[in-house]
Design a protein around this motif. Structure first.
Motif, mmCIF file in Angstrom:
data_model
loop_
_atom_site.group_PDB
_atom_site.id
_atom_site.type_symbol
_atom_site.label_atom_id
_atom_site.label_comp_id
_atom_site.label_asym_id
_atom_site.label_seq_id
_atom_site.Cartn_x
_atom_site.Cartn_y
_atom_site.Cartn_z
ATOM 1 N N SER A 7 0.823 -1.221 0.000
ATOM 2 C CA SER A 7 0.000 0.000 0.000
ATOM 3 C C SER A 7 0.854 1.268 0.000
ATOM 4 O O SER A 7 0.521 2.240 -0.668
ATOM 5 C CB SER A 7 -1.022 -0.003 1.147
ATOM 6 N N VAL A 8 1.988 1.267 0.718
ATOM 7 C CA VAL A 8 2.892 2.426 0.696
ATOM 8 C C VAL A 8 3.460 2.604 -0.714
ATOM 9 O O VAL A 8 3.514 3.719 -1.242
ATOM 10 C CB VAL A 8 4.033 2.273 1.739
ATOM 11 N N THR A 9 3.846 1.505 -1.343
ATOM 12 C CA THR A 9 4.411 1.563 -2.699
ATOM 13 C C THR A 9 3.377 2.099 -3.687
ATOM 14 O O THR A 9 3.702 2.952 -4.519
ATOM 15 C CB THR A 9 4.913 0.165 -3.142
ATOM 16 N N GLU A 10 2.132 1.611 -3.589
ATOM 17 C CA GLU A 10 1.062 2.105 -4.480
ATOM 18 C C GLU A 10 0.898 3.614 -4.323
ATOM 19 O O GLU A 10 0.782 4.339 -5.307
ATOM 20 C CB GLU A 10 -0.261 1.391 -4.175
ATOM 21 N N LYS A 11 0.899 4.078 -3.073
ATOM 22 C CA LYS A 11 0.727 5.505 -2.789
ATOM 23 C C LYS A 11 1.888 6.326 -3.359
ATOM 24 O O LYS A 11 1.687 7.413 -3.895
ATOM 25 C CB LYS A 11 0.608 5.696 -1.263
ATOM 26 N N LEU A 12 3.112 5.798 -3.249
ATOM 27 C CA LEU A 12 4.291 6.530 -3.732
ATOM 28 C C LEU A 12 4.407 6.524 -5.255
ATOM 29 O O LEU A 12 4.857 7.493 -5.847
ATOM 30 C CB LEU A 12 5.565 5.923 -3.134
ATOM 31 N N VAL A 13 4.016 5.418 -5.903
ATOM 32 C CA VAL A 13 4.229 5.303 -7.351
ATOM 33 C C VAL A 13 3.119 5.990 -8.155
ATOM 34 O O VAL A 13 3.360 6.451 -9.271
ATOM 35 C CB VAL A 13 4.390 3.819 -7.780
ATOM 36 N N GLN A 14 1.913 6.095 -7.608
ATOM 37 C CA GLN A 14 0.783 6.632 -8.371
ATOM 38 C C GLN A 14 1.039 8.028 -8.956
ATOM 39 O O GLN A 14 0.805 8.245 -10.142
ATOM 40 C CB GLN A 14 -0.507 6.603 -7.531
#
Length: 157
Positions: A7-14
């Motif tokens: 979830s942190v990665t999704e938030k950072l990459v979006q």
């Protein structure tokens, strides 16, 4: 732990992907052998190239270093989902109507739990898939919530 990393990665990459007009297909964080891998799958109509994957990887890597959500060493991989792209969301199913798909279900529909066929339609949270059993064709109505796994499949005619 791995759900937090995803979830942190999704938030950072979006925001990176939004800026580059790319779509986030999937993020997975898993251990293979003794190594951990953080994989980000991206796409766009016509597919992504190696340069775009490199740019996303570079920018995401910087953001991950700043946030530091992962305490152990890991490998970051950014790539396209390839020919057997996973179908994760209802939007994915709508987008790939007419394509050949592989599906695995949580429970059988008409006695079928795992099959390949053509995605005929997706409406009202139900996928209609035409499968072939020996010489006859059969249409299965599969509720979205019964689909454990689905992806585009490669067919050899």
């Amino acid at each position: 732990m791995s759900n937090h990393v995803v979830s942190v990665t999704e938030k950072l990459v979006q925001p990176i992907l939004d800026e580059m007009n790319l779509e986030l297909v999937d993020v997975e964080y898993k251990k293979e052998g003794s190594n951990w891998y953080l994989r980000v799958f991206i796409d766009k109509p016509g597919g992504v190239d190696i340069e775009e994957c490199g740019q996303v990887s570079e920018q995401l890597s910087e953001k991950l270093d700043d946030e530091d959500p992962i305490e152990i060493p890991y490998f970051l991989e950014v790539s396209s989902p390839g020919a057997e792209r996973p179908l994760k969301t209802q939007k994915d199913f709508e987008k790939y109507v007419g394509e050949y798909v592989y599906m695995k279900l949580y429970e059988p529909v008409d006695g079928e739990k795992e099959f390949e066929g053509t995605l005929v339609s997706f409406k009202n949270e139900t996928a209609v898939v035409e499968i072939k059993i020996k010489t006859r064709k059969k249409q299965l109505e599969v509720p979205y919530n019964k689909i454990a796994k689905a992806n585009l499949a490669v067919t050899f005619n």
